[in-house]
Write a protein that holds these residues in place. Structure first.
Motif, PDB file in Angstrom:
ATOM      1  N   PHE A 121       8.708  56.856   3.781  1.00  0.00           N
ATOM      2  CA  PHE A 121       8.710  56.328   5.031  1.00  0.00           C
ATOM      3  C   PHE A 121       7.346  56.444   5.809  1.00  0.00           C
ATOM      4  N   GLN A 122       7.277  55.582   6.756  1.00  0.00           N
ATOM      5  CA  GLN A 122       6.287  55.406   7.922  1.00  0.00           C
ATOM      6  C   GLN A 122       6.625  55.366   9.235  1.00  0.00           C
ATOM      7  N   ALA A 123       6.019  56.428  10.096  1.00  0.00           N
ATOM      8  CA  ALA A 123       6.182  56.693  11.319  1.00  0.00           C
ATOM      9  C   ALA A 123       5.663  55.519  12.207  1.00  0.00           C
ATOM     10  N   THR A 124       6.665  55.054  13.205  1.00  0.00           N
ATOM     11  CA  THR A 124       6.269  54.140  14.026  1.00  0.00           C
ATOM     12  C   THR A 124       6.133  54.823  15.392  1.00  0.00           C
ATOM     13  N   ALA A 125       6.225  56.206  15.494  1.00  0.00           N
ATOM     14  CA  ALA A 125       5.929  56.900  16.557  1.00  0.00           C
ATOM     15  C   ALA A 125       5.615  58.390  16.204  1.00  0.00           C
ATOM     16  N   GLU A 168       1.664  57.494   9.964  1.00  0.00           N
ATOM     17  CA  GLU A 168       1.289  58.328   8.699  1.00  0.00           C
ATOM     18  C   GLU A 168       2.842  58.035   7.773  1.00  0.00           C
ATOM     19  N   THR A 169       2.684  58.472   6.455  1.00  0.00           N
ATOM     20  CA  THR A 169       3.772  58.012   5.568  1.00  0.00           C
ATOM     21  C   THR A 169       4.159  59.473   5.182  1.00  0.00           C
ATOM     22  N   GLN A 170       5.536  59.377   4.518  1.00  0.00           N
ATOM     23  CA  GLN A 170       5.911  60.543   3.917  1.00  0.00           C
ATOM     24  C   GLN A 170       6.981  60.403   2.891  1.00  0.00           C
ATOM     25  N   LEU A 171       6.702  60.969   1.424  1.00  0.00           N
ATOM     26  CA  LEU A 171       7.486  60.717   0.760  1.00  0.00           C
ATOM     27  C   LEU A 171       8.438  61.879   0.203  1.00  0.00           C
ATOM     28  N   ILE A 172       9.679  61.522  -0.017  1.00  0.00           N
ATOM     29  CA  ILE A 172      10.540  62.692  -0.179  1.00  0.00           C
ATOM     30  C   ILE A 172      11.670  62.215  -1.335  1.00  0.00           C
ATOM     31  N   GLU A 173      12.224  63.183  -1.986  1.00  0.00           N
ATOM     32  CA  GLU A 173      13.125  63.089  -2.994  1.00  0.00           C
ATOM     33  C   GLU A 173      14.219  64.061  -2.856  1.00  0.00           C
ATOM     34  N   TYR A 174      15.438  63.430  -3.453  1.00  0.00           N
ATOM     35  CA  TYR A 174      16.716  64.256  -3.133  1.00  0.00           C
ATOM     36  C   TYR A 174      17.553  63.850  -4.083  1.00  0.00           C
ATOM     37  N   THR A 175      18.618  64.609  -4.518  1.00  0.00           N
ATOM     38  CA  THR A 175      19.768  64.241  -5.443  1.00  0.00           C
ATOM     39  C   THR A 175      21.033  64.655  -4.716  1.00  0.00           C
ATOM     40  N   LEU A 176      22.088  63.818  -5.134  1.00  0.00           N
ATOM     41  CA  LEU A 176      23.384  64.059  -4.759  1.00  0.00           C
ATOM     42  C   LEU A 176      23.981  64.047  -6.249  1.00  0.00           C
ATOM     43  N   THR A 177      24.731  65.461  -6.293  1.00  0.00           N
ATOM     44  CA  THR A 177      25.482  65.707  -7.639  1.00  0.00           C
ATOM     45  C   THR A 177      26.769  65.777  -7.576  1.00  0.00           C
ATOM     46  N   ASN A 178      27.645  65.249  -8.005  1.00  0.00           N
ATOM     47  CA  ASN A 178      28.936  65.386  -7.931  1.00  0.00           C
ATOM     48  C   ASN A 178      29.477  66.172  -9.197  1.00  0.00           C
ATOM     49  N   GLY A 179      30.933  66.796  -8.685  1.00  0.00           N
ATOM     50  CA  GLY A 179      31.518  67.819  -9.598  1.00  0.00           C
ATOM     51  C   GLY A 179      32.038  66.876 -10.625  1.00  0.00           C
TER      52      GLY A 179
END
Length: 295
Positions: free
Chosen positions: A147-151, A207-218
């Motif tokens: 993401f890049q912040a515009t504010a 500024e920019t931000q890199l994130i990572e996440y996982t959605l795991t199903n049962g």
């Protein structure tokens, strides 16, 4: 049509005035870049009578940013979601969920005005990796987003996820890099989850931000996914990479896009790689739907 000033129209009008360019000269610059736009449309955009919504119009805004000496995305980030046209809801309408149910869910997660507010984070890059189990269900999806912040003061991203049906339980959210899960709310009646992903630091404008996440199903059995995975982009994304990995190789795969309800769906066949998966890339895409289907 009445004049309704917006953040976009004000910024465009100010930038045009500062540049000293007439609408005729702006039209000529756009035409030189292969993008025909009428002077009437330019006039309507800067007065607030209309807003750019179609893919061709959004491409024109990108060129205008360059011609007017603005940063990439400076005008695009001010555009509200496209307005629905007609009585039938196309897949590229800004919200692909039951609107009232979504509003209630957003209130519960602490973001009651999220649908109306201008986004202060621009999605620059997104990479989805979806795992399809042997039973054809969706085991997990891992997303890496930039993401890049515009504010100034941006410290979170709001995730809304469709479980794929009211009989399917919510996935487990795992924050992997540079973020953590905040408030998480589930609507079991409509099969929706809304969650905050809180950044590990507060971003200032640019500024920019890199994130990572996982959605795991049962499972197994894992939730059915109708032999498809897609993302719906309400705003343009510079790069989107979609990977699908299969425990059992499908007979056929294809990528598809929907950007204009009048034009229908565009498809292109994909070929499995040596790991038994496929991928597709979209560059400077949106608004619209981009996905992969298989049989």
């Amino acid at each position: 049509m009445a004049n309704t000033d917006t953040a976009f129209s004000k910024a465009l009008r100010t930038s045009i005035a500062r540049s000293g360019l007439s609408l005729d000269r702006l039209q000529a610059r756009l035409r030189a870049n292969g993008i025909p736009v009428s002077i009437t449309a330019l006039s309507y955009w800067q007065s607030g009578k209309r807003q750019p919504e179609r893919q061709s119009s959004l491409s024109a805004v990108r060129v205008l940013e360059d011609v007017l000496g603005l940063r990439p995305g400076e005008l695009l980030s001010l555009l509200p979601p496209p307005r629905p046209r007609g009585t039938n809801r196309p897949r590229t309408e800004p919200v692909n969920f039951p609107v009232e149910a979504l509003r209630t869910l957003l209130e519960r997660v602490g973001a009651p005005h999220a649908l109306e507010q201008q986004h202060k984070l621009k999605l620059a890059s997104l990479h989805d990796r979806c795992e399809i189990a042997a039973d054809g269900g969706q085991r997990s999806t891992t997303a890496r987003a930039v993401f890049q912040a515009t504010a100034d003061g941006q410290d979170r991203w709001l995730l809304v996820y469709d479980h794929g049906g009211t009989d399917t339980g919510p996935p487990r959210l795992h924050a992997l890099r540079n973020c953590r899960a905040g408030r998480v709310e589930v609507d079991t009646e409509h099969g929706l989850t809304a969650a905050e992903l809180l950044f590990d630091r507060t971003l200032e404008r640019g500024e920019t931000q890199l994130i990572e996440y996982t959605l795991t199903n049962g499972g197994p059995p894992y939730p059915p996914c109708s032999n498809t995975y897609y993302r719906e982009f309400r705003r343009p994304v510079r790069e989107y990479l979609l990977e699908i990995s299969f425990d059992t190789a499908p007979e056929r795969c294809w990528q598809y896009t929907r950007t204009d309800p009048e034009k229908g769906e565009e498809r292109r066949d994909l070929h499995l790689d040596t790991t038994g998966g496929v991928h597709a890339v979209a560059l400077d895409f949106g608004p619209g739907v981009f996905g992969i289907g298989w049989t």
